[in-house]
Scaffold this motif. Structure first.
Motif, mmCIF file in Angstrom:
data_model
loop_
_atom_site.group_PDB
_atom_site.id
_atom_site.type_symbol
_atom_site.label_atom_id
_atom_site.label_comp_id
_atom_site.label_asym_id
_atom_site.label_seq_id
_atom_site.Cartn_x
_atom_site.Cartn_y
_atom_site.Cartn_z
ATOM 1 N N ASP A 102 0.862 -1.184 0.000
ATOM 2 C CA ASP A 102 0.000 0.000 0.000
ATOM 3 C C ASP A 102 0.900 1.236 0.000
ATOM 4 O O ASP A 102 0.865 2.058 0.921
ATOM 5 C CB ASP A 102 -0.911 -0.022 1.228
ATOM 6 C CG ASP A 102 -1.940 1.091 1.194
ATOM 7 O OD1 ASP A 102 -2.255 1.578 0.091
ATOM 8 O OD2 ASP A 102 -2.407 1.493 2.272
ATOM 9 N N ILE A 103 1.733 1.346 -1.035
ATOM 10 C CA ILE A 103 2.699 2.445 -1.142
ATOM 11 C C ILE A 103 2.569 3.048 -2.538
ATOM 12 O O ILE A 103 2.577 2.332 -3.536
ATOM 13 C CB ILE A 103 4.136 1.940 -0.925
ATOM 14 C CG1 ILE A 103 4.263 1.255 0.438
ATOM 15 C CG2 ILE A 103 5.135 3.091 -1.038
ATOM 16 C CD1 ILE A 103 5.565 0.524 0.636
ATOM 17 N N ALA A 104 2.495 4.358 -2.606
ATOM 18 C CA ALA A 104 2.361 5.054 -3.885
ATOM 19 C C ALA A 104 3.723 5.185 -4.559
ATOM 20 O O ALA A 104 4.755 5.307 -3.899
ATOM 21 C CB ALA A 104 1.765 6.432 -3.664
ATOM 22 N N TYR A 105 3.700 5.168 -5.890
ATOM 23 C CA TYR A 105 4.927 5.418 -6.643
ATOM 24 C C TYR A 105 5.352 6.864 -6.473
ATOM 25 O O TYR A 105 4.505 7.765 -6.419
ATOM 26 C CB TYR A 105 4.722 5.132 -8.142
ATOM 27 C CG TYR A 105 5.010 3.706 -8.510
ATOM 28 C CD1 TYR A 105 6.313 3.274 -8.719
ATOM 29 C CD2 TYR A 105 3.978 2.788 -8.646
ATOM 30 C CE1 TYR A 105 6.581 1.966 -9.056
ATOM 31 C CE2 TYR A 105 4.240 1.474 -8.987
ATOM 32 C CZ TYR A 105 5.552 1.077 -9.188
ATOM 33 O OH TYR A 105 5.814 -0.219 -9.513
ATOM 34 N N ALA A 106 6.636 7.080 -6.398
ATOM 35 C CA ALA A 106 7.182 8.431 -6.315
ATOM 36 C C ALA A 106 7.155 9.073 -7.698
ATOM 37 O O ALA A 106 7.257 8.387 -8.706
ATOM 38 C CB ALA A 106 8.612 8.381 -5.796
ATOM 39 N N ASP A 107 7.035 10.374 -7.720
ATOM 40 C CA ASP A 107 7.139 11.146 -8.948
ATOM 41 C C ASP A 107 8.471 11.881 -8.870
ATOM 42 O O ASP A 107 8.576 12.904 -8.183
ATOM 43 C CB ASP A 107 5.981 12.127 -9.060
ATOM 44 C CG ASP A 107 6.049 12.972 -10.319
ATOM 45 O OD1 ASP A 107 7.116 13.013 -10.971
ATOM 46 O OD2 ASP A 107 5.025 13.600 -10.648
ATOM 47 N N PRO A 108 9.531 11.347 -9.537
ATOM 48 C CA PRO A 108 10.869 11.941 -9.413
ATOM 49 C C PRO A 108 10.930 13.422 -9.772
ATOM 50 O O PRO A 108 11.635 14.189 -9.130
ATOM 51 C CB PRO A 108 11.726 11.113 -10.378
ATOM 52 C CG PRO A 108 11.030 9.805 -10.443
ATOM 53 C CD PRO A 108 9.555 10.148 -10.354
#
Length: 125
Positions: A102-108
């Motif tokens: 339950d972890i969102a992808y980072a937006d670099p």
């Protein structure tokens, strides 16, 4: 070298590159060697998911600096690392863990902007 055209897939469905793969990341001319996959990194006050952790190639890790990015940021695959049955199994395990997390992808790009704002606020840059 092959192009890294990436089809957007559901979380945990893309095929990870093998460790040791060397890639070009969009927006830079530095080559990076993949040294980690499916990285959960604490950013600010929340956990974010990155597909890869990498070091510059050919220098390797300098100090403790690791570069994090996602599959969609890969512009070109210059070299594909070694893969065997153990690696294939590990990639399947990673897919399952990421799918269940339950972890969102980072937006670099957004992360870089936030870090730059924070650095300016703290008198850096």
């Amino acid at each position: 070298a092959e192009s890294a055209e990436v089809v957007e897939k559901q979380k945990g469905e893309m095929d990870y590159l093998p460790l040791g793969s060397v890639v070009l990341v969009k927006g830079t001319d530095t080559k990076f060697m993949i040294i980690a996959r499916a990285m959960c990194i604490h950013v600010g006050n929340e956990d974010k998911l990155f597909d890869y952790g990498a070091c510059p190639f050919p220098t390797g890790i300098i100090g403790d600096k690791v570069v994090y990015f996602n599959q969609r940021e890969i512009e070109k695959i210059l070299f594909q690392g070694y893969s065997d049955d153990d690696d294939l199994h590990m990639r399947q395990v990673l897919h399952q863990l990421v799918k269940e997390a339950d972890i969102a992808y980072a937006d670099p790009k957004k992360l870089s902007e936030q870090l730059a704002k924070g650095a300016r606020r703290n008198g850096v840059g």
